[in-house]
Motif scaffolding. Structure first.
Motif, mmCIF file in Angstrom:
data_model
loop_
_atom_site.group_PDB
_atom_site.id
_atom_site.type_symbol
_atom_site.label_atom_id
_atom_site.label_comp_id
_atom_site.label_asym_id
_atom_site.label_seq_id
_atom_site.Cartn_x
_atom_site.Cartn_y
_atom_site.Cartn_z
ATOM 1 N N UNK A 77 0.785 -1.043 0.169
ATOM 2 C CA UNK A 77 -0.140 0.611 0.373
ATOM 3 C C UNK A 77 0.735 1.349 -0.050
ATOM 4 N N UNK A 78 2.105 1.197 0.423
ATOM 5 C CA UNK A 78 3.203 2.118 0.381
ATOM 6 C C UNK A 78 4.021 2.334 -0.868
ATOM 7 N N UNK A 79 3.534 1.378 -2.039
ATOM 8 C CA UNK A 79 4.543 1.848 -3.125
ATOM 9 C C UNK A 79 4.009 1.347 -4.503
ATOM 10 N N UNK A 80 4.759 1.319 -5.580
ATOM 11 C CA UNK A 80 4.444 1.275 -6.860
ATOM 12 C C UNK A 80 3.752 -0.551 -6.548
ATOM 13 N N UNK A 81 1.923 -0.348 -6.940
ATOM 14 C CA UNK A 81 2.525 -2.142 -7.831
ATOM 15 C C UNK A 81 1.410 -1.884 -8.810
ATOM 16 N N UNK A 82 1.156 -3.628 -9.088
ATOM 17 C CA UNK A 82 0.166 -3.190 -10.596
ATOM 18 C C UNK A 82 -0.965 -3.945 -10.511
ATOM 19 N N UNK A 83 -1.783 -4.922 -10.925
ATOM 20 C CA UNK A 83 -3.035 -5.488 -10.734
ATOM 21 C C UNK A 83 -2.821 -6.569 -10.452
ATOM 22 N N UNK A 84 -1.647 -7.160 -10.900
ATOM 23 C CA UNK A 84 -1.548 -8.413 -10.952
ATOM 24 C C UNK A 84 -1.210 -8.654 -9.225
ATOM 25 N N UNK A 85 -0.550 -8.134 -8.841
ATOM 26 C CA UNK A 85 0.477 -7.588 -7.157
ATOM 27 C C UNK A 85 -1.187 -7.479 -6.342
ATOM 28 N N UNK A 86 -1.453 -6.898 -6.777
ATOM 29 C CA UNK A 86 -3.035 -7.055 -5.970
ATOM 30 C C UNK A 86 -4.264 -8.725 -6.110
ATOM 31 N N UNK A 87 -4.258 -9.375 -7.341
ATOM 32 C CA UNK A 87 -4.659 -10.490 -7.600
ATOM 33 C C UNK A 87 -3.776 -11.724 -6.421
ATOM 34 N N UNK A 88 -2.845 -11.321 -6.493
ATOM 35 C CA UNK A 88 -2.486 -12.221 -5.333
ATOM 36 C C UNK A 88 -2.522 -11.923 -3.772
ATOM 37 N N UNK A 89 -2.263 -10.598 -3.411
ATOM 38 C CA UNK A 89 -3.164 -10.664 -2.214
ATOM 39 C C UNK A 89 -4.615 -10.871 -2.189
ATOM 40 N N UNK A 90 -5.360 -10.617 -3.391
ATOM 41 C CA UNK A 90 -6.747 -11.086 -3.118
ATOM 42 C C UNK A 90 -6.717 -12.736 -2.204
ATOM 43 N N UNK A 91 -5.996 -13.172 -3.292
ATOM 44 C CA UNK A 91 -5.343 -15.431 -3.454
ATOM 45 C C UNK A 91 -4.868 -15.372 -2.411
ATOM 46 N N UNK A 130 -11.892 -7.681 1.671
ATOM 47 C CA UNK A 130 -12.089 -8.130 0.241
ATOM 48 C C UNK A 130 -12.461 -8.151 -1.133
ATOM 49 N N UNK A 131 -13.626 -7.975 -0.515
ATOM 50 C CA UNK A 131 -14.521 -7.962 -2.098
ATOM 51 C C UNK A 131 -13.992 -6.940 -3.306
ATOM 52 N N UNK A 132 -13.343 -5.554 -2.482
ATOM 53 C CA UNK A 132 -13.405 -4.258 -2.748
ATOM 54 C C UNK A 132 -11.644 -4.616 -3.900
ATOM 55 N N UNK A 133 -10.975 -6.252 -2.849
ATOM 56 C CA UNK A 133 -9.780 -6.177 -4.514
ATOM 57 C C UNK A 133 -9.966 -6.587 -5.149
ATOM 58 N N UNK A 134 -10.734 -6.629 -6.145
ATOM 59 C CA UNK A 134 -11.659 -7.490 -7.061
ATOM 60 C C UNK A 134 -12.240 -6.257 -8.273
ATOM 61 N N UNK A 135 -11.886 -5.598 -8.011
ATOM 62 C CA UNK A 135 -12.516 -4.696 -8.991
ATOM 63 C C UNK A 135 -12.160 -4.643 -10.068
#
Length: 135
Positions: A77-91, A130-135
Motif C-alpha cells: 500500500x506504500x509503494x507502486x504495484x500492479x494489478x497482478x500484485x493485488x490479485x496475489x494478495x486477494x488469493x 476483501x471484495x474491493x480487491x476484485x474490482x
C-alpha cells in the motif's frame, strides 16, 4: 514511495488499506483466542512472554501466514504495484479466509470463528473489505 496513482490503482490502494484495517483487529482477536487456548492446554501466558511465543512456539505457528499477509499488504500500500500484485494478495486472503481455505490454517481458525463473536465480526468485515480487491 510511489508515482501518482491512476484512478484504478488509487481504488486498489484504498482497498488494500481497507483489508489491512479489517485484518488488524481480527489478528488481535485470533492472538487473544490462541493465547487463551495455550493457557488452557499448556500454561498461562505472561504479557512479556507472548511475543516470544508468537515468534517461536509451534502452538502459534499457524498465525504466521496471517502476520506475513498483513506486513505484505501494508508494504504494498506504500509503494507502486500492479494489478497482478493485488490479485496475489486477494488469493492469499482467500487461502486463509475463503471457502477453500488452507487446511492447516482452517483447522485452528474455524473453531475460533465459531466460538468468538469478535472473530466472527472481524471475519465479516474482512470478507467485505476483501471484495474491493476484485474490482
Amino acid at each position: 514511495m510511489h508515482t501518482p496513482d491512476t484512478p484504478e490503482r488509487a481504488a486498489l490502494r484504498g482497498a488494500l488499506r481497507d483489508v489491512s484495517k479489517a485484518l488488524l483487529p481480527l489478528h488481535r482477536a485470533l492472538i487473544d483466542a490462541a493465547k487463551d487456548d495455550y493457557a488452557f492446554a499448556v500454561s498461562p501466558v505472561k504479557p512479556a512472554q507472548l511475543l516470544q511465543l508468537l515468534t517461536d512456539d509451534p502452538f502459534f505457528a499457524w498465525l504466521k501466514p496471517l502476520t506475513s499477509l498483513i506486513v505484505d499488504i501494508d508494504e504494498m500500500a506504500r509503494t507502486d504495484f500492479e494489478g497482478p500484485d493485488v490479485a496475489g494478495i486477494a488469493q492469499r486472503v482467500d487461502r486463509l479466509f475463503g471457502t477453500k481455505a488452507d487446511e492447516s490454517f482452517a483447522a485452528q481458525y474455524i473453531p475460533m470463528l465459531q466460538r468468538s463473536v469478535d472473530i466472527a465480526i472481524g471475519h465479516a468485515a474482512l470478507r467485505k473489505a476483501a471484495a474491493g480487491l476484485r474490482t
